[in-house]
Each structure stands twice: as C-alpha cells, then as structure tokens.
Design a protein around this motif. Sequence first.
Motif, PDB file in Angstrom:
ATOM      1  N   THR A 143      21.982 -15.023  16.716  1.00 11.09           N
ATOM      2  CA  THR A 143      20.960 -15.303  17.723  1.00 11.09           C
ATOM      3  C   THR A 143      21.283 -14.617  19.040  1.00 11.09           C
ATOM      4  N   MET A 144      22.571 -14.657  19.436  1.00  4.74           N
ATOM      5  CA  MET A 144      22.956 -14.013  20.685  1.00  4.74           C
ATOM      6  C   MET A 144      22.766 -12.504  20.607  1.00  4.74           C
ATOM      7  N   GLY A 145      22.977 -11.944  19.400  1.00  4.30           N
ATOM      8  CA  GLY A 145      22.730 -10.510  19.256  1.00  4.30           C
ATOM      9  C   GLY A 145      21.275 -10.158  19.483  1.00  4.30           C
ATOM     10  N   VAL A 146      20.388 -10.959  18.879  1.00  5.16           N
ATOM     11  CA  VAL A 146      18.948 -10.716  19.070  1.00  5.16           C
ATOM     12  C   VAL A 146      18.555 -10.937  20.523  1.00  5.16           C
ATOM     13  N   LEU A 147      19.050 -12.038  21.119  1.00  3.28           N
ATOM     14  CA  LEU A 147      18.720 -12.323  22.520  1.00  3.28           C
ATOM     15  C   LEU A 147      19.333 -11.282  23.449  1.00  3.28           C
ATOM     16  N   GLY A 148      20.544 -10.789  23.096  1.00  4.55           N
ATOM     17  CA  GLY A 148      21.160  -9.763  23.930  1.00  4.55           C
ATOM     18  C   GLY A 148      20.337  -8.486  23.950  1.00  4.55           C
ATOM     19  N   ALA A 149      19.831  -8.085  22.774  1.00  5.97           N
ATOM     20  CA  ALA A 149      18.975  -6.892  22.720  1.00  5.97           C
ATOM     21  C   ALA A 149      17.693  -7.109  23.525  1.00  5.97           C
ATOM     22  N   LEU A 150      17.140  -8.318  23.419  1.00  6.74           N
ATOM     23  CA  LEU A 150      15.929  -8.622  24.179  1.00  6.74           C
ATOM     24  C   LEU A 150      16.216  -8.630  25.679  1.00  6.74           C
ATOM     25  N   ALA A 151      17.353  -9.206  26.066  1.00  7.22           N
ATOM     26  CA  ALA A 151      17.718  -9.229  27.491  1.00  7.22           C
ATOM     27  C   ALA A 151      17.948  -7.811  28.014  1.00  7.22           C
ATOM     28  N   HIS A 152      18.561  -6.958  27.193  1.00  5.45           N
ATOM     29  CA  HIS A 152      18.777  -5.566  27.614  1.00  5.45           C
ATOM     30  C   HIS A 152      17.443  -4.863  27.842  1.00  5.45           C
ATOM     31  N   ALA A 153      16.496  -5.109  26.929  1.00  3.43           N
ATOM     32  CA  ALA A 153      15.173  -4.497  27.111  1.00  3.43           C
ATOM     33  C   ALA A 153      14.491  -5.018  28.363  1.00  3.43           C
ATOM     34  N   VAL A 154      14.630  -6.322  28.639  1.00  3.61           N
ATOM     35  CA  VAL A 154      14.010  -6.901  29.841  1.00  3.61           C
ATOM     36  C   VAL A 154      14.651  -6.315  31.101  1.00  3.61           C
ATOM     37  N   ARG A 155      15.989  -6.147  31.079  1.00  4.06           N
ATOM     38  CA  ARG A 155      16.644  -5.557  32.252  1.00  4.06           C
ATOM     39  C   ARG A 155      16.183  -4.121  32.481  1.00  4.06           C
ATOM     40  N   ARG A 156      15.988  -3.374  31.416  1.00  5.40           N
ATOM     41  CA  ARG A 156      15.493  -2.004  31.579  1.00  5.40           C
ATOM     42  C   ARG A 156      14.053  -1.995  32.091  1.00  5.40           C
ATOM     43  N   MET A 157      13.269  -2.969  31.639  1.00  7.51           N
ATOM     44  CA  MET A 157      11.910  -3.077  32.180  1.00  7.51           C
ATOM     45  C   MET A 157      11.953  -3.397  33.667  1.00  7.51           C
ATOM     46  N   ALA A 158      12.841  -4.341  34.025  1.00  8.20           N
ATOM     47  CA  ALA A 158      12.948  -4.706  35.442  1.00  8.20           C
ATOM     48  C   ALA A 158      13.479  -3.552  36.269  1.00  8.20           C
ATOM     49  N   GLY A 159      14.258  -2.661  35.653  1.00 10.53           N
ATOM     50  CA  GLY A 159      14.784  -1.511  36.372  1.00 10.53           C
ATOM     51  C   GLY A 159      13.770  -0.412  36.601  1.00 10.53           C
ATOM     52  N   GLY A 160      12.560  -0.567  36.059  1.00 13.46           N
ATOM     53  CA  GLY A 160      11.519   0.419  36.320  1.00 13.46           C
ATOM     54  C   GLY A 160      10.988   1.119  35.090  1.00 13.46           C
ATOM     55  N   ASN A 161      11.559   0.851  33.918  1.00 16.68           N
ATOM     56  CA  ASN A 161      11.068   1.473  32.687  1.00 16.68           C
ATOM     57  C   ASN A 161       9.882   0.666  32.174  1.00 16.68           C
ATOM     58  N   GLU A 162       8.702   0.986  32.679  1.00 19.55           N
ATOM     59  CA  GLU A 162       7.519   0.197  32.333  1.00 19.55           C
ATOM     60  C   GLU A 162       7.023   0.473  30.927  1.00 19.55           C
ATOM     61  N   ALA A 163       7.398   1.608  30.334  1.00 20.89           N
ATOM     62  CA  ALA A 163       6.913   1.941  28.995  1.00 20.89           C
ATOM     63  C   ALA A 163       7.729   1.272  27.896  1.00 20.89           C
ATOM     64  N   LEU A 164       8.897   0.736  28.237  1.00 22.62           N
ATOM     65  CA  LEU A 164       9.766   0.126  27.227  1.00 22.62           C
ATOM     66  C   LEU A 164       9.194  -1.226  26.795  1.00 22.62           C
ATOM     67  N   ARG A 165       9.238  -1.486  25.488  1.00 23.51           N
ATOM     68  CA  ARG A 165       8.782  -2.745  24.934  1.00 23.51           C
ATOM     69  C   ARG A 165       9.784  -3.217  23.876  1.00 23.51           C
ATOM     70  N   ALA A 166       9.847  -4.529  23.686  1.00 16.83           N
ATOM     71  CA  ALA A 166      10.761  -5.087  22.674  1.00 16.83           C
ATOM     72  C   ALA A 166      10.255  -4.782  21.268  1.00 16.83           C
ATOM     73  N   ARG A 167       8.958  -4.894  21.058  1.00 19.70           N
ATOM     74  CA  ARG A 167       8.305  -4.603  19.766  1.00 19.70           C
ATOM     75  C   ARG A 167       9.036  -5.280  18.609  1.00 19.70           C
ATOM     76  N   SER A 168       9.184  -6.591  18.714  1.00 20.37           N
ATOM     77  CA  SER A 168       9.871  -7.358  17.678  1.00 20.37           C
ATOM     78  C   SER A 168       8.943  -7.560  16.488  1.00 20.37           C
ATOM     79  N   ALA A 169       9.474  -7.274  15.278  1.00 18.11           N
ATOM     80  CA  ALA A 169       8.711  -7.468  14.049  1.00 18.11           C
ATOM     81  C   ALA A 169       9.052  -8.775  13.362  1.00 18.11           C
ATOM     82  N   ARG A 170       9.846  -9.605  14.019  1.00 17.75           N
ATOM     83  CA  ARG A 170      10.265 -10.869  13.428  1.00 17.75           C
ATOM     84  C   ARG A 170       9.100 -11.851  13.428  1.00 17.75           C
ATOM     85  N   SER A 171       9.156 -12.810  12.498  1.00 14.81           N
ATOM     86  CA  SER A 171       8.093 -13.814  12.404  1.00 14.81           C
ATOM     87  C   SER A 171       8.550 -15.191  12.867  1.00 14.81           C
ATOM     88  N   ASP A 172       9.774 -15.292  13.411  1.00 15.56           N
ATOM     89  CA  ASP A 172      10.278 -16.587  13.856  1.00 15.56           C
ATOM     90  C   ASP A 172      10.063 -16.741  15.351  1.00 15.56           C
TER      91      ASP A 172
END
Length: 325
Positions: A143-172
């Motif tokens: 779970t921390m691995g998945v959340l860590g990847a999501l947090a990294h994507a959010v930090r990059r979005m906050a840093g100005g990368n507006e085109a970056l998206r998490a695009r999670s294919a999970r159903s949970d």
Amino acid sequence: WLIESLLAPEDALRARAGEIARAAAARDPAEPWGQLVARLEEPGAWAVFDSDGRLLFDSSGSPVAPAPRERPFEILRDAASGRRAAVASAAFESPGGRGTVQLLAPLPDTDGAVLRLRCAIVLAALLAFALGGALSWLAARWTMGVLGALAHAVRRMAGGNEALRARSARSDELGELGRAVDELAESLSAALRELRDERDLLSDVLETLQEGVLVLGSQGRIERVNPALREMLLLPPEVHGRLPLEVLRSSDLQELLVRARRAPSSAELELPGIKPRRVLARAAALGTRQGGLLVTFVDITNVRHLETLRRDFVANVSHELRTPL
C-alpha cells in the motif's frame, strides 16, 4: 471439560446404570450383593446407597463418588488419587427400601491431552499472529508503494507539471483515489489556465494604456507600475516593494493616497524629478484587496503649457492693441 465429555459414553453409561437399578429393585433382600455382581457381570465399578445416603455396597472398594449424586450424569475427580471418572446415577425402589445406584466408568487421562491441546492452541495462535503480522507488513509495504507513487505524482503536479496524471487502472480504493487526484488536477489546470488568461489580459490592458497606472498593496508599497507611468515619470527599474514617497517625492501625492483610503479622490499634482510633469491623479481603493489602492495618472503637462502659451499670447495681443504705437 469438552474433551472429557466427548470421551464419556453418557447415554450408554446411564442406560447401564438403569439396568443395575432395576436389578437391585428386583433383588431379594436376603441375597448378598456379591451374588448380584456375579449375575450382572458388570465390569465397571458401581455402588449402592440407601435413601439416607449410606453406602450399602461398593464393587471397587474405593468409590470415586462417596455419596449419592443429584445429577444423573457427572464427571468427577478423586481428590486422593486424582482419577477422573464418569458417574451415572439411577434410583430404585425395592422391598428393602429406596436407594440409588451409581455406576463409575474411569476416563482416560485427559490432562496430557488438554496440555497438548493448549500447547497446540498457543502455537497456532503464535503462528497466526506471526502470519498476520507478516501479511500486514506486506500489505502495508504494498500500500505504501502505491501511495508513494501517487504522492510522487502529486508533488510533481504541485511543482508545475500540469500534464502529469496518475492514470491508475486499479479498481480498488487506491484506484479511486488516483482517479480523484487526476480529476482534481484537471480542475486545477483549468482554473490555472483561466487565471493565466485573465492575468495576460490584464497585462495587455495595462501595457496598452496611455495613462499611467500605479498599484499599491495593503502595506502601502508599490506592487505594479505600467510602462506608460515609467515613461511618463522616468521611474527607476526597481520600484516594486518601495513606498510611493521614495519614488515620487511629492507630499501632495501622499495626501491624495491618505484621502483615497476613505473615499475615491483626485487632484492635480506637480511631480518633481528628472522629468517634472504635471499630472491629473485619481486614486481609489481596490475592492478585492483589503487596503490596496489603484492610482491613475493623466499627463496634462502639454495641456497646461499650451494654456500658458494661450494666456501669454492673449495678454501680448491685448497689450499691443491697447498700445499700438
């Protein structure tokens, strides 16, 4: 207790105790109890009590239950020997009086079985605890691995990368969180685009205005100056964050700013400097910013100069007309 109950043949023992009770009821009072024992061929130990609870006969010599039992079936332990036995009781009535038959069936030693069962339960509990802890640790790492990847994507979005998206294919739930973050990022990107468009429009308006514009913040310091005002008054490059009195040394302008905080005010000012100008200034409070002021400057230097020339020309003509010679 559960093991002993499973090991004790209650129904069979109670049925056999009933048979002995019926045989005791049909016994001749003169018949010795030993003959009844031989006739019944009962291998188990049994005892007979009269209605007063006195022991009349005991086939074993040391009964587990030295007194008649109230319950038809019980599991007892001999205090002296520690033996366990199942005791079935049955009442009878004979010509000699009433009595009770108790049939005793020794039980296997259950202490060892109970101890082994307890050890097995404790061991199983420890294994279950260890397995649960390991599974919890693995689940937490995953779970921390998945959340860590999501947090990294959010930090990059906050840093100005507006085109970056998490695009999670999970159903949970984590997938739902990723998609919610993507929706939030889309909304923020749209809002930022609108803000940039409004900022660019405002910048274009200020750039094209012929009138000078001065914007003051809530602390009374300069936040923005348009190019027309810079050219009009030949302002230095670095004016942001400075007080108006430091840039435009005019006490009349300072008084105008003080009045404008109470109500919109205007005044004609003489601004000294490298390029002295006469301007018509109007100041008003900004409605969207607490304490901010907007000051506009219209350069009327040439107008006042032309008015002076006109007055001088009219005065000269009038003088010449009055004194032609």
